[in-house]
Motif scaffolding. Structure first.
Motif, PDB file in Angstrom:
ATOM      1  N   PRO A 189       0.838  -1.208   0.000  1.00  0.00           N
ATOM      2  CA  PRO A 189       0.000   0.000   0.000  1.00  0.00           C
ATOM      3  C   PRO A 189       0.868   1.251   0.000  1.00  0.00           C
ATOM      4  CG  PRO A 189      -0.785  -1.594   1.615  1.00  0.00           C
ATOM      5  CD  PRO A 189       0.543  -2.110   1.124  1.00  0.00           C
ATOM      6  N   PRO A 191       1.954   5.016   0.929  1.00  0.00           N
ATOM      7  CA  PRO A 191       1.760   5.849   2.120  1.00  0.00           C
ATOM      8  C   PRO A 191       0.844   7.039   1.847  1.00  0.00           C
ATOM      9  CG  PRO A 191       3.977   6.110   1.230  1.00  0.00           C
ATOM     10  CD  PRO A 191       3.376   4.946   0.518  1.00  0.00           C
ATOM     11  N   SER A 192      -0.131   7.220   2.687  1.00  0.00           N
ATOM     12  CA  SER A 192      -1.133   8.283   2.492  1.00  0.00           C
ATOM     13  C   SER A 192      -0.559   9.674   2.700  1.00  0.00           C
ATOM     14  CB  SER A 192      -2.306   8.062   3.448  1.00  0.00           C
ATOM     15  OG  SER A 192      -1.860   8.098   4.794  1.00  0.00           O
ATOM     16  N   THR A 193       0.613   9.769   3.296  1.00  0.00           N
ATOM     17  CA  THR A 193       1.215  11.072   3.582  1.00  0.00           C
ATOM     18  C   THR A 193       1.932  11.676   2.380  1.00  0.00           C
ATOM     19  OG1 THR A 193       3.188   9.924   4.408  1.00  0.00           O
ATOM     20  CG2 THR A 193       1.503  10.552   6.031  1.00  0.00           C
ATOM     21  N   ALA A 216      -3.979   4.510  -5.041  1.00  0.00           N
ATOM     22  CA  ALA A 216      -3.592   5.618  -4.183  1.00  0.00           C
ATOM     23  C   ALA A 216      -3.268   6.894  -4.957  1.00  0.00           C
ATOM     24  CB  ALA A 216      -2.383   5.225  -3.339  1.00  0.00           C
ATOM     25  N   GLU A 218      -3.499  10.063  -7.863  1.00  0.00           N
ATOM     26  CA  GLU A 218      -4.318  10.960  -8.676  1.00  0.00           C
ATOM     27  C   GLU A 218      -3.927  10.682 -10.117  1.00  0.00           C
ATOM     28  OE1 GLU A 218      -4.270  15.636  -9.996  1.00  0.00           O
ATOM     29  OE2 GLU A 218      -3.773  15.157  -7.910  1.00  0.00           O
TER      30      GLU A 218
END
Length: 248
Positions: A189, A191-193, A216, A218
């Motif tokens: 996955p 990282p969302s940061t 994840a 754009e």
């Protein structure tokens, strides 16, 4: 992207299905870029000397960055080209080089830096961000095979696989542990940061555009060749837009 990602072409059809002849458009795309205001920096977030890491594509090396790098420098970015040569070494070896390059660049910058990777370089850059999210301020991938290790197109898959096997054969003990780690991080996955922008083209002559999709990311679609993803007006407009994420 919400919902399941669309499935790419099947393995057999993917070997020959891409319109590779369209890559002949690259000369026209380059001429159009040189005549466009964006080449002079119009509408591009200024770098103000900020460092930025560039990762070239498979077998292309510096040539794949021959327009992207001087453009970014003209716009005030201090570009650092990853020292991976033609980027034909096993992925696990390239990842180690990128980690050292990122570490050195972050130390000079004093904080996280943007990373832009073209083609295979984009896949490797995603692995880099997974391993070191605190050091990557933004990830931009350009026509990157994010969902497979090697794109199925015959012109890419055959030499990539052959070079991997040849590299392992030259070593007394191939780094299978490193390879497994790379594969695990490639599929991990994101990282969302870390802001993540994946730029792709339906008319890419080598890569099925669906392989550049990531849950994840754009996603930004442009109309250009695979090589034009690092040397065309629509691709540079997409990169300029992606750099605005650094203002947030």
């Amino acid at each position: 992207m919400t919902g399941p990602l669309p499935r790419p072409a099947g393995a057999v059809w993917g070997l020959v299905s891409r319109p590779s002849w369209r890559e002949l458009r690259i000369r026209r795309e380059s001429r159009e870029l040189l005549a466009h205001p964006i080449w002079q920096g119009e509408g591009v977030p200024p770098g103000h000397g900020r460092r930025l890491v560039l990762v070239p594509g498979f077998l292309a090396g510096a040539r794949s960055l021959s327009m992207l790098e001087p453009w970014l420098r003209r716009c005030g970015w201090d570009t650092r080209r990853a020292p991976v040569g033609r980027n034909h070494q096993p992925s696990e070896h390239v990842a180690e080089i990128l980690e050292e390059c990122l570490r050195d660049t972050v130390a000079m910058e004093g904080g996280p830096v943007p990373v832009i990777g073209h083609s295979r370089g984009g896949q490797e850059s995603r692995v880099l961000a997974v391993r070191h999210p605190e050091d990557v301020a933004l990830l931009v991938t350009l026509g990157a095979p994010l969902r497979v290790l090697y794109p199925p197109h015959l012109a890419v898959r055959a030499p990539a696989a052959a070079l991997q096997v040849a590299a392992w054969a030259r070593r007394a003990r191939p780094d299978l542990t490193g390879h497994r780690r790379y594969e695990a991080d490639r599929l991990a996955p994101f990282p969302s940061t870390v802001p993540f922008v994946s730029v792709y083209s339906h008319s890419d002559g080598f890569l099925d555009w669906r392989l550049s999709l990531d849950a994840a990311a754009e996603h930004v679609e442009v109309d250009c060749t695979h090589f034009g993803l690092a040397a065309s007006v629509p691709a540079f407009e997409a990169i300029a837009h992606a750099l605005t994420h650094l203002d947030g």
